[in-house]
Design an enzyme around this catalytic site. Structure first.
Site, short mmCIF file in Angstrom:
data_model
loop_
_atom_site.label_atom_id
_atom_site.label_comp_id
_atom_site.label_asym_id
_atom_site.label_seq_id
_atom_site.Cartn_x
_atom_site.Cartn_y
_atom_site.Cartn_z
N ILE A 209 15.94 103.40 69.47
CA ILE A 209 16.76 104.31 68.82
C ILE A 209 16.22 105.66 68.85
CG2 ILE A 209 17.50 104.76 66.63
CD1 ILE A 209 18.47 102.14 67.46
N LYS A 210 17.12 106.18 69.35
CA LYS A 210 16.81 107.98 69.84
C LYS A 210 17.07 108.62 68.77
CE LYS A 210 17.55 110.72 73.90
NZ LYS A 210 18.34 110.86 75.37
N ILE A 211 16.22 109.46 68.07
CA ILE A 211 16.66 110.38 66.90
C ILE A 211 16.00 111.67 67.31
CG2 ILE A 211 16.54 108.58 65.31
CD1 ILE A 211 13.59 108.73 64.75
N THR B 22 20.26 107.54 76.96
CA THR B 22 21.58 108.04 76.93
C THR B 22 21.51 109.14 75.72
OG1 THR B 22 22.16 106.56 75.10
CG2 THR B 22 22.62 105.69 77.41
#
Length: 226
Positions: free
Chosen positions: A88-90, A27
């Site tokens: 966790i998308k960073i 997402t």
């Protein structure tokens, strides 16, 4: 190759999971916006829908306004507690990479996103990020050839036996999926309509119509498969 769905619309994800055997979800803030639901509502839906489902990573992007590692880690840690599926998308920035290193120390999986060059892809692998997401569609829209760039990342990772999995992102069509597969990427992530298009071909429809006509003109002495 693994298929991830790039979406925050639960109905799309549920359909793709049940019918296409997708392996995960990615997402971003734009997908959350398109879902028409608040951020935390979407996360609660995901956590509930896939509770108890193992090996089904769902990448959730932190607030893009955060620009220091401390705040990124604080928010990402809270998100990770909502579901064991959440990754966790960073962003691939210096603070993002510092945060990714801290997440991995804590046993929280990360997906380093907005990668546009092999040099950017190196540091996520060095610090042990679970995933890295090099973008294709945006680069091709600007006239860049992306095939070699993905191949370079794959080759570099092989040279050093990095365990980080490559998610080729921002794909626009079936050809780009094939190019990623030929380059040796571990995963592609695409929107719902891109996958639908990749399953189809005009000659398949043409051939099916011919076979239907042949079937209808076949004389049989008894009904078949009633």
């Amino acid at each position: 190759m693994k298929y991830f769905l790039d979406s925050a619309i639960l109905e799309e994800i549920r359909y793709a999971y049940e019918n296409w055997a997708i392996d995960g979800v990615t997402t971003n803030p734009r997908h959350i916006m398109n879902s028409g639901k608040p951020f935390l509502t979407v996360l609660d839906e995901f956590a509930s829908e896939f509770k108890g489902v193992e090996n089904f990573p769902i990448s959730v992007e932190i607030n893009p306004h955060l620009d220091n590692a401390k705040d990124m880690v604080e928010e990402g840690t809270k998100i990770a507690k909502l579901s064991s599926n959440f990754v966790i998308k960073i962003p691939c920035t210096e603070p993002g990479l510092i945060a990714a290193k801290e997440f991995e120390k804590q046993g929280i999986s990360t997906n380093v996103t907005l990668v546009f060059s092999p040099s950017q892809a190196l540091q996520p692998a060095r610090i042990g990020a679970k995933f890295v997401s090099p973008f294709v569609g945006w680069k091709e829209n600007s006239g860049d050839d992306t095939t070699q760039y993905i191949q370079d990342i794959v080759n570099i990772y092989k040279n050093y036996n990095y365990n980080t999995e490559i998610i080729v992102a921002a794909l626009r069509n079936g050809k780009q999926i094939v190019d990623a597969a030929k380059a040796g990427a571990h995963i592609v992530t695409c929107g719902f309509d891109v996958y639908k298009e990749s399953f189809q071909h005009a000659f398949t429809d043409y051939g099916l119509n011919k076979f239907r006509n042949a079937w209808d003109n076949t004389v049989t002495e008894a009904p078949v498969l009633k």
